[in-house]
Write an enzyme that holds these catalytic residues in place. Structure first.
Site, mmCIF file in Angstrom:
data_model
loop_
_atom_site.group_PDB
_atom_site.id
_atom_site.type_symbol
_atom_site.label_atom_id
_atom_site.label_comp_id
_atom_site.label_asym_id
_atom_site.label_seq_id
_atom_site.Cartn_x
_atom_site.Cartn_y
_atom_site.Cartn_z
ATOM 1 N N GLU A 214 -59.388 -33.586 -19.820
ATOM 2 C CA GLU A 214 -59.004 -34.912 -20.321
ATOM 3 C C GLU A 214 -58.823 -34.906 -21.836
ATOM 4 O O GLU A 214 -57.970 -35.606 -22.370
ATOM 5 C CB GLU A 214 -60.060 -35.959 -19.929
ATOM 6 N N GLU A 215 -59.634 -34.112 -22.537
ATOM 7 C CA GLU A 215 -59.603 -34.142 -24.007
ATOM 8 C C GLU A 215 -58.377 -33.447 -24.584
ATOM 9 O O GLU A 215 -58.113 -33.560 -25.784
ATOM 10 C CB GLU A 215 -60.882 -33.503 -24.587
ATOM 11 N N ASP B 198 -69.328 -38.801 -24.405
ATOM 12 C CA ASP B 198 -67.952 -38.641 -23.910
ATOM 13 C C ASP B 198 -67.833 -37.353 -23.122
ATOM 14 O O ASP B 198 -67.607 -36.295 -23.713
ATOM 15 C CB ASP B 198 -67.001 -38.667 -25.105
#
Ligand SMILES: *[C@@H]1O[C@H](CO)[C@@H](O)[C@H](O)[C@H]1NC(C)=O
Ligand SMILES: *[C@@H]1O[C@H](CO)[C@@H](O)[C@H](O)[C@H]1NC(C)=O
Ligand SMILES: *[C@@H]1O[C@H](CO)[C@@H](O)[C@H](O)[C@H]1NC(C)=O
Ligand SMILES: *[C@@H]1O[C@H](CO)[C@@H](O)[C@H](O)[C@H]1NC(C)=O
Length: 450
Positions: free
Chosen positions: A212-213, A178
């Protein structure tokens, strides 16, 4: 503001030949491997030739270089420079889009942060309109975990001959799934499609975002610049708001094509009571008891379901309240994350908030309750009717809803959602290579489909 490309860092671990594609002279000569057997004890099983695709070495070298560089959300600039360098060596025209600085009192001088954009070809026209956007993110969750092969950590400077490894070799490290697996596989697939003239260079643009996280601020900023007329592009004034043809998002889906994912909203449920001696509960009103009843009701309630996304679910992530065991609690609160399975991207959040308020209104002694939900969105639909792909529905959030526009979205990538944030984050070489084949078919489809 016209954005320019700052000088890129030259990273000595990334020789040009690392990224050479489809060149028979260089693909047989990956990084040298002097102490290969010492470091990769037990890994020296030789892969049979037909296991090894021609892009094995550039794919795994790029993936390794990305995993080696720490890029926990907020500190992504080394990863952005490295990726810009790699894309430049692959003959893309690269722009780094700076994010507005977010200095706080705790962090008065934050690192500069950049989204990385790349257009096929040297000195390519940097237009966005009508192109298919290929995108993923370069930030990762903490903590940093080193790159390893079959659980053996490999120091960054140590050469590895990837052609000798079986496809079952586990490649691990923070971000190895990820989403650096998606980043490396997308770039490899796109480059192969371009060099084989399967897609025209002007049909594609690559975008790798930060943040994004955490808040999705990288994609949100990029999306915002599209509508303010200041994206890092050369679009003609005739296209003041560039409209993408399609967008292919890379996140771990186990190499299945996602039909969409649940929406999300987060917030706090508070209860206020009246303090008093715990021996005389009728003289006060317990905020903790009120909160527990309210949470029980929310967890038991039907907050909405759909065939595609299943049930709306509530996670009680943090509970706080009270001051001592023998005092009636005057204050209590719970922090919630709600995964939304009903309605559409723009409407689902409102539907679920309405149902939650109805449930709370029916809670006995619920007069001290307050619900405050921050932003969020309803379920996000992606196109998954593409021949040759298994499909799935994801329960996690992505950057898909953070890119405004009327484009079709696709969501696909290597690696399992079940390991992505864990200590054992990793995937096999075979999974990573399978995703290159998947991306080749998906990107070609996305470019050609209307
Ligand atoms: C890597 O291994 C393959 C297969 O054993 C071999 O043909 C190749 O020469 C090796 N590459 C280097 C750079 O040592
Ligand atoms: C990049 O372009 C140069 C000059 O056109 C060419 O020689 C080189 O092979 C290209 N590199 C890649 C990786 O395509
Ligand atoms: C969804 O909720 C219903 C009750 O509202 C329950 O019967 C069902 O098992 C739930 N489904 C899943 C997948 O949890
Ligand atoms: C938009 O791009 C597609 C291919 O991606 C192409 O077929 C089409 O002609 C383009 N439309 C315009 C208006 O440029």
């Amino acid at each position: 503001m016209r954005l320019t490309t700052p000088p890129l860092l030259l990273l000595s671990t990334l020789g040009t030949q690392t990224f050479a594609f489809l060149n028979p002279d260089t693909e047989q000569h990956p990084l040298a491997h002097h102490q290969h057997d010492n470091v990769l004890n037990g890994l020296d099983r030789v892969a049979s030739d037909d296991d090894v695709p021609s892009y094995r070495v550039p794919l795994l070298s790029l993936h390794r270089a990305l995993v080696d560089v720490p890029s926990i959300s907020g500190t992504e600039n080394d990863a952005a420079f490295l990726l810009g360098q790699a894309l430049t060596e692959l003959n893309y025209t690269v722009s780094l889009q700076p994010l507005p600085s977010t200095s706080t009192t705790e962090n008065p001088n934050p690192q500069p942060r950049y989204n990385v954009l790349a257009w096929p070809g040297r000195d390519a026209r940097r237009t966005l309109h009508n192109r298919t956007l290929i995108t993923s993110h370069i930030d990762v969750v903490p903590p940093y975990l080193p790159y390893a092969l079959d659980h053996t950590p490999i120091p960054p400077s140590h050469p590895v001959n990837f052609t000798t490894l079986p496809a079952t070799t586990l490649v691990s490290g923070r971000g190895s799934v990820d989403a650096k697996a998606s980043v490396a596989a997308q770039i490899t697939a796109t480059t192969l499609l371009l060099t084989s003239n399967t897609i025209p260079p002007e049909s594609i643009v690559l975008l790798y975002v930060v943040g994004e996280e955490t808040s999705g601020d990288g994609m949100k900023h990029f999306s915002q610049t599209l509508t303010t007329g200041h994206p890092p592009s050369d679009d003609a004034p005739a296209n003041p708001t560039p409209q993408f043809h399609a967008a292919v998002f890379g996140e771990p889906t186990d190499n299945r094509l996602a039909c969409g994912h649940k929406g999300i909203t987060t917030g706090t449920l508070t209860a206020t009571g009246r303090a008093g001696h715990s021996g005389y509960p009728w003289l006060g009103r317990s905020a903790t008891a009120g909160l527990v009843h309210a949470l029980e009701a929310l967890l038991a309630a039907d907050l909405g379901s759909s065939e595609r996304y299943g049930n709306t679910t509530v996670n009680v992530g943090v509970l706080e309240g009270g001051v001592a065991a023998n005092v009636i609690a005057a204050e209590a609160s719970a922090r919630l994350a709600v995964r939304i399975a009903v309605g559409e991207r723009r409407t689902g959040r409102g539907v679920v908030e309405g149902r939650m308020r109805d449930v709370l209104a029916g809670v006995e002694g619920g007069e001290g309750l307050g619900l405050e939900l921050t932003g969020g969105y309803g379920p996000v639909e992606c196109r998954c009717e593409v021949e040759g792909f298994e499909t799935m529905v994801a329960n996690y959030g992505t950057d898909v809803p953070n890119l405004e526009g009327e484009h079709v979205s696709y969501l696909y990538g290597p690696g399992s959602i079940l390991v992505e944030h864990g200590d054992d984050e990793g995937l096999t070489i075979g999974d990573l290579e399978e995703s290159v084949e998947g991306y080749k078919r998906l990107i070609k489809y996305a470019v050609e489909a209307s």
